[in-house]
Design an enzyme around this catalytic site. Structure first.
Site, PDB file in Angstrom:
ATOM      1  N   ASP A   1      -0.925  -7.293   5.819  1.00 12.51           N
ATOM      2  CA  ASP A   1       0.431  -6.912   6.236  1.00 12.51           C
ATOM      3  C   ASP A   1       1.524  -7.433   5.188  1.00 12.51           C
ATOM      4  O   ASP A   1       1.096  -8.547   4.587  1.00 12.51           O
ATOM      5  CB  ASP A   1       0.556  -7.754   7.462  1.00 12.51           C
ATOM      6  CG  ASP A   1      -0.287  -7.084   8.749  1.00 12.51           C
ATOM      7  OD1 ASP A   1      -0.896  -6.198   8.512  1.00 12.51           O
ATOM      8  OD2 ASP A   1      -0.432  -7.887   9.591  1.00 12.51           O
TER       9      ASP A   1
HETATM   10  N1  URA Z   1      -4.827  -9.442  10.410  1.00 13.52           N
HETATM   11  C1  URA Z   1      -3.874  -9.212  10.389  1.00 13.52           C
HETATM   12  O1  URA Z   1      -3.449  -9.309  11.654  1.00 13.52           O
HETATM   13  N2  URA Z   1      -3.160  -8.999   9.422  1.00 13.52           N
HETATM   14  C2  URA Z   1      -3.733  -9.050   8.125  1.00 13.52           C
HETATM   15  O2  URA Z   1      -2.736  -8.992   7.263  1.00 13.52           O
HETATM   16  C3  URA Z   1      -4.893  -8.947   7.948  1.00 13.52           C
HETATM   17  C4  URA Z   1      -5.616  -9.270   9.228  1.00 13.52           C
END
Ligand code: URA
Length: 260
Positions: free
Chosen positions: A122
């Protein structure tokens, strides 16, 4: 009648096809498996297969098409492949281009050869991300059935109880189905180390939301056996041949592990 010497014959001349491809021991040495002598020994020991068949000494391969494996683990033999390990900073988008003009991960590594991120973090997540032009490895690393471990450190609201950690380990019901068993440990009062092998969208955040401990900060600290505490946010380095092989091995382990 004068004797004649005819050059015509009913038997066509025997032609030996020119061997094509590169010598296997040379290819293996180039990717760092050892000296040519060592690579010959690996071949003699029957540890190298080409397209699933045990290779013999003197074997030639076409690195564009042949699948070369050592102990059943594919060796990245194609030249021109690059694999980078990046410590993605918060706020950088995991795409190859962004229409909103936000900073993107591919701008943090060399522009040539063009690489792409393996899986995604993310925008708000920090930590380790692989970028490569090795489409085959990328596909296998992200495919759910291969299940390579990914470890995260999550700073959360509140202090998760032992019961909460057990729930995280056993699996959480999310709106797209239950999560597979995970590893979860409290490493500081509000910091959870969570290891998962699925790659669902925002999975760690959603798991911790579901147990009442929303994530404040999320950092990926390991992919398979790969970790590196020396990379500052925004820094990257090339993976070594051993590390690429380690990833191949992690994929092979994931493939042979019983599904949980
Ligand atoms: N899980 C998440 O919630 N975000 C990420 O970026 C990777 C794994």
């Amino acid at each position: 009648m004068p004797s004649t010497c005819s050059t015509s014959s009913t038997t066509p001349p025997t032609t030996v096809p020119e061997p094509t491809g590169e010598r296997l021991q040379k290819v293996l040495a180039r990717v760092g498996l050892g000296s040519r002598r060592t690579c010959d020994e690996l071949i003699e020991a029957g540890r190298i297969t080409v397209n699933g068949e045990v290779a013999q000494l003197g074997r030639r391969v076409d690195i564009e098409v042949d699948l070369v494996e050592v102990d059943g683990v594919p060796v990245g033999v194609r030249p021109g492949l690059v694999h980078y390990l990046l410590n993605k900073p918060r706020g950088v988008v995991t795409t190859a281009s962004d229409t909103h003009g936000r900073p993107i991960v591919v701008e943090l590594v060399p522009a040539e050869p063009r690489v792409f991120p393996v899986g995604r973090l993310d925008t708000d997540t920090e930590g380790l991300l692989i970028l490569t032009n090795d489409g085959d490895l990328a596909h296998r690393l992200t495919h759910p059935s291969f299940g390579v471990d990914k470890e995260y450190l999550a700073s959360v609201d509140g202090q998760p109880s032992r019961g909460t950690l057990r729930r995280l380990r056993e699996g959480i019901e999310l709106d797209d189905g239950p999560t597979a068993p995970a590893r979860a440990a409290l490493v500081a009062p509000s910091t959870v180390r969570l290891t998962i092998h699925e790659g669902r969208n925002r999975q760690v955040r959603r798991m911790l939301d579901a147990v009442g401990h929303p994530v404040q900060r999320l950092v990926r600290t390991r992919i398979g056996d790969l970790s590196d505490h020396s990379l500052a946010p925004g820094e990257w380095r090339a993976l070594t041949a051993d590390e690429v092989r380690g990833l191949e091995q992690a994929i092979a382990r994931g493939r042979s592990a019983p599904s949980e």
